[in-house]
Enzyme design. Structure first.
Site, PDB file in Angstrom:
ATOM      1  N   ASP A  15      37.883  49.883  35.187  1.00  0.00           N
ATOM      2  CA  ASP A  15      38.630  49.564  36.399  1.00  0.00           C
ATOM      3  C   ASP A  15      38.772  50.867  37.171  1.00  0.00           C
ATOM      4  O   ASP A  15      39.144  51.888  36.587  1.00  0.00           O
ATOM      5  CB  ASP A  15      40.001  48.993  36.003  1.00  0.00           C
ATOM      6  CG  ASP A  15      40.856  48.634  37.205  1.00  0.00           C
ATOM      7  OD1 ASP A  15      41.154  47.446  37.373  1.00  0.00           O
ATOM      8  OD2 ASP A  15      41.247  49.548  37.964  1.00  0.00           O
ATOM      9  N   ASP A  24      38.796  34.144  30.756  1.00  0.00           N
ATOM     10  CA  ASP A  24      39.673  35.313  30.810  1.00  0.00           C
ATOM     11  C   ASP A  24      41.102  34.863  30.521  1.00  0.00           C
ATOM     12  O   ASP A  24      41.680  34.082  31.273  1.00  0.00           O
ATOM     13  CB  ASP A  24      39.577  35.917  32.220  1.00  0.00           C
ATOM     14  CG  ASP A  24      40.421  37.181  32.387  1.00  0.00           C
ATOM     15  OD1 ASP A  24      41.145  37.555  31.444  1.00  0.00           O
ATOM     16  OD2 ASP A  24      40.340  37.790  33.475  1.00  0.00           O
ATOM     17  N   HIS A  63      35.803  45.443  36.044  1.00  0.00           N
ATOM     18  CA  HIS A  63      36.846  44.565  36.585  1.00  0.00           C
ATOM     19  C   HIS A  63      36.994  44.842  38.075  1.00  0.00           C
ATOM     20  O   HIS A  63      37.004  46.002  38.488  1.00  0.00           O
ATOM     21  CB  HIS A  63      38.174  44.875  35.893  1.00  0.00           C
ATOM     22  CG  HIS A  63      39.348  44.222  36.536  1.00  0.00           C
ATOM     23  ND1 HIS A  63      40.385  44.929  37.117  1.00  0.00           N
ATOM     24  CD2 HIS A  63      39.658  42.917  36.694  1.00  0.00           C
ATOM     25  CE1 HIS A  63      41.288  44.085  37.589  1.00  0.00           C
ATOM     26  NE2 HIS A  63      40.874  42.854  37.353  1.00  0.00           N
ATOM     27  N   GLU A  86      37.608  37.324  27.809  1.00  0.00           N
ATOM     28  CA  GLU A  86      38.129  38.568  28.368  1.00  0.00           C
ATOM     29  C   GLU A  86      39.627  38.690  28.091  1.00  0.00           C
ATOM     30  O   GLU A  86      40.359  37.705  28.218  1.00  0.00           O
ATOM     31  CB  GLU A  86      37.861  38.546  29.870  1.00  0.00           C
ATOM     32  CG  GLU A  86      38.441  39.699  30.663  1.00  0.00           C
ATOM     33  CD  GLU A  86      37.946  39.647  32.118  1.00  0.00           C
ATOM     34  OE1 GLU A  86      36.795  39.203  32.348  1.00  0.00           O
ATOM     35  OE2 GLU A  86      38.717  40.028  33.018  1.00  0.00           O
ATOM     36  N   GLU A 116      40.370  46.176  31.798  1.00  0.00           N
ATOM     37  CA  GLU A 116      41.101  46.365  33.059  1.00  0.00           C
ATOM     38  C   GLU A 116      42.500  46.924  32.828  1.00  0.00           C
ATOM     39  O   GLU A 116      43.062  47.548  33.718  1.00  0.00           O
ATOM     40  CB  GLU A 116      41.152  45.059  33.862  1.00  0.00           C
ATOM     41  CG  GLU A 116      41.964  43.963  33.227  1.00  0.00           C
ATOM     42  CD  GLU A 116      41.862  42.648  34.009  1.00  0.00           C
ATOM     43  OE1 GLU A 116      40.877  41.920  33.799  1.00  0.00           O
ATOM     44  OE2 GLU A 116      42.753  42.361  34.804  1.00  0.00           O
ATOM     45  N   LYS A 137      39.884  31.451  34.569  1.00  0.00           N
ATOM     46  CA  LYS A 137      41.101  31.885  33.899  1.00  0.00           C
ATOM     47  C   LYS A 137      41.508  30.819  32.887  1.00  0.00           C
ATOM     48  O   LYS A 137      41.399  29.610  33.168  1.00  0.00           O
ATOM     49  CB  LYS A 137      42.215  32.082  34.924  1.00  0.00           C
ATOM     50  CG  LYS A 137      41.923  33.185  35.931  1.00  0.00           C
ATOM     51  CD  LYS A 137      41.875  34.541  35.255  1.00  0.00           C
ATOM     52  CE  LYS A 137      41.607  35.655  36.251  1.00  0.00           C
ATOM     53  NZ  LYS A 137      41.708  36.983  35.633  1.00  0.00           N
TER      54      LYS A 137
HETATM   55 MG   LIG Z   1      40.514  39.907  33.878  1.00  0.00          MG
END
Ligand SMILES: [Mg+2]
Length: 433
Positions: free
Chosen positions: A322, A246, A349, A272, A299, A218
């Site tokens: 997703d 992401d 995702h 992402e 997602e 992240k």
């Molecule tokens: Mg993500």
């Protein structure tokens, strides 16, 4: 003839914010939650589905699902492609509820939960895991599941049919291969934003030992922290392992480009959700500026129409379906077909409760019957909360094992329902006290 006699909804929440599992730049304290649906029948198995949320608002999501009950209760159990297509169209076509979207947000996710529960029910009655149930359908039946309204400028039913027909003669071989070898996975477990450097390094090392060749971090909180964490991750995993990042929609276009240029020396594989999931042209600008770093999103992409535009605009290199964001299996098949038409890999995702369990079925089906390729395909794996499911997802040696139990794997264990129901379950009352 078996009928649906009740649609039950429970508000189930897991206190994941206590350990910062799932924390990212936009969602610092998620409590992974499920608005959990049971379609009760008068004969044979029941069907299960869920909408994933991250805490507050799960009650709103549950209310939206309850609003759909009149379309389902009393209905013959949908058992084949035609009945499942009819249910999906009827739910999407409720004009008064459609006003709240159209085809986006809480109501659309509620439709997804109910449609997925109906697919769970149908595949249980067929005695097959969902991916095998789908992969047993003819190209014509599969095309009949899809609502082509708003898609035909990019994908016609005839084009979809030819994609499926091309893959059909070799389906059986891929089903056997999937059953024996599973499907490639990557892990996000090392990379939550709230984790210390020590925990990141330890979990990245552990990921390699477990057989993964791709991890995800992240980013988007603080640039200096991200450069340090990305450098550390690259040092730990070496050059041969893909490290995706992401940003969870944190940036404007120019910030995304500037920020990613600082991370570029450490060779991120994809960025992402760099920005708003609604902003097709921004994704295109970011993709153009950052190539060869790939741009991934999906997602939070609200429906097949936005996916269509992302693909038409050349704005995404990776499509991240997703299982619980759009209107269920039917709409996800539309997105798989769109991605196949444009030659873009689908990498689902799965960060959330139940998402690994469900979405693996869609990737297995994609490879078996649609894309017929594993090139660049990988399913996210987050190793949290699987123990609450009766048919938990399982990853061994960096690969998802093929689901074998009948259904769509959304069923939660009875003990979990009583423990985690919000706000009266013991997990929640003990905290308040
Ligand atoms: Mg993500």
């Amino acid at each position: 003839m078996a009928r649906v006699v009740a649609l039950d909804v429970l508000d189930i929440r897991f206190p994941t914010s206590r350990e910062l599992d799932g924390s990212d730049a936009m969602n610092p304290d998620p409590d992974y939650s499920a608005a959990y649906v049971t379609l009760r029948t008068d004969e044979g198995p029941d069907g299960y589905g869920l909408a994933f949320t991250i805490g507050r608002g799960n009650d709103v999501q549950a209310a939206a699902i309850r609003a759909l009950a009149p379309h389902v209760v009393g209905r013959p159990v949908p058992e084949d492609a035609a009945a499942l297509a009819a249910l999906s169209s009827e739910l999407i076509g409720d004009s008064q509820l459609r006003w709240l979207g159209p085809e986006k947000g809480v109501v659309h996710m509620a439709i997804g939960a109910v449609v997925n529960a109906a697919w769970d029910l149908a595949s249980r009655r067929a005695g097959l895991p969902l991916w095998r149930f789908l992969a047993g359908m003819t190209p014509e039946e599969i095309v009949g599941l899809v609502d082509f309204r708003y898609l035909s400028d990019a994908l016609t039913p005839d084009e979809a049919l030819s994609i499926l027909r091309k893959a059909e003669p070799t389906r059986a071989g891929r089903i056997a291969q999937l059953t024996a070898d599973g499907f490639p996975a990557y892990t996000t477990s090392p990379g939550w934003l709230g984790y210390s450097d020590e925990k990141l390094a330890r979990l990245a090392k552990q990921a390699l030992a477990e057989g993964f060749d791709m991890i995800k971090l992240k980013v988007g909180g603080d640039l200096d922290d991200d450069v340090r964490r990305m450098k550390l991750a690259r040092e730990v995993v070496g050059a041969g392992v893909r490290v995706a990042v992401d940003a969870n929609q944190r940036w404007d276009t120019d910030v995304a480009i500037r920020w990613m240029r600082e991370l570029a020396p450490y060779a991120p594989y994809w960025i992402e959700e760099p920005t708003s999931p609604d902003d097709v042209l921004a994704h295109r600008a970011i993709a153009d500026a950052l190539a060869p770093i790939k741009v991934a999103t999906g997602e939070h992409v609200q429906n097949r129409v936005v996916f269509k535009q992302l693909l038409q605009a050349g704005a995404v290199d990776v499509v991240q379906i997703d299982a619980c964001r759009v209107a269920g299996v039917n709409e996800n098949i539309a997105i798989l077909l769109l991605a196949a038409k444009f030659g873009v890999p689908v990498c689902p995702h799965a960060g959330g409760v139940g998402l690994c369990e469900l979405v693996r079925h869609l990737s297995f089906f994609d490879y078996a019957a649609v894309s017929a390729s594993l090139d660049g395909r990988v399913i996210e794996w987050v190793d949290h909360l699987h123990e609450h499911f009766t048919d938990p997802a399982s990853v061994v040696g960096g690969r998802y094992l093929a689901p074998t139990q009948p259904g769509f794997s959304a069923q939660l264990r009875e003990e979990t329902l009583s423990q985690y129901v919000y706000p009266d379950g013991p997990v929640w009352t003990e905290v308040v006290a």
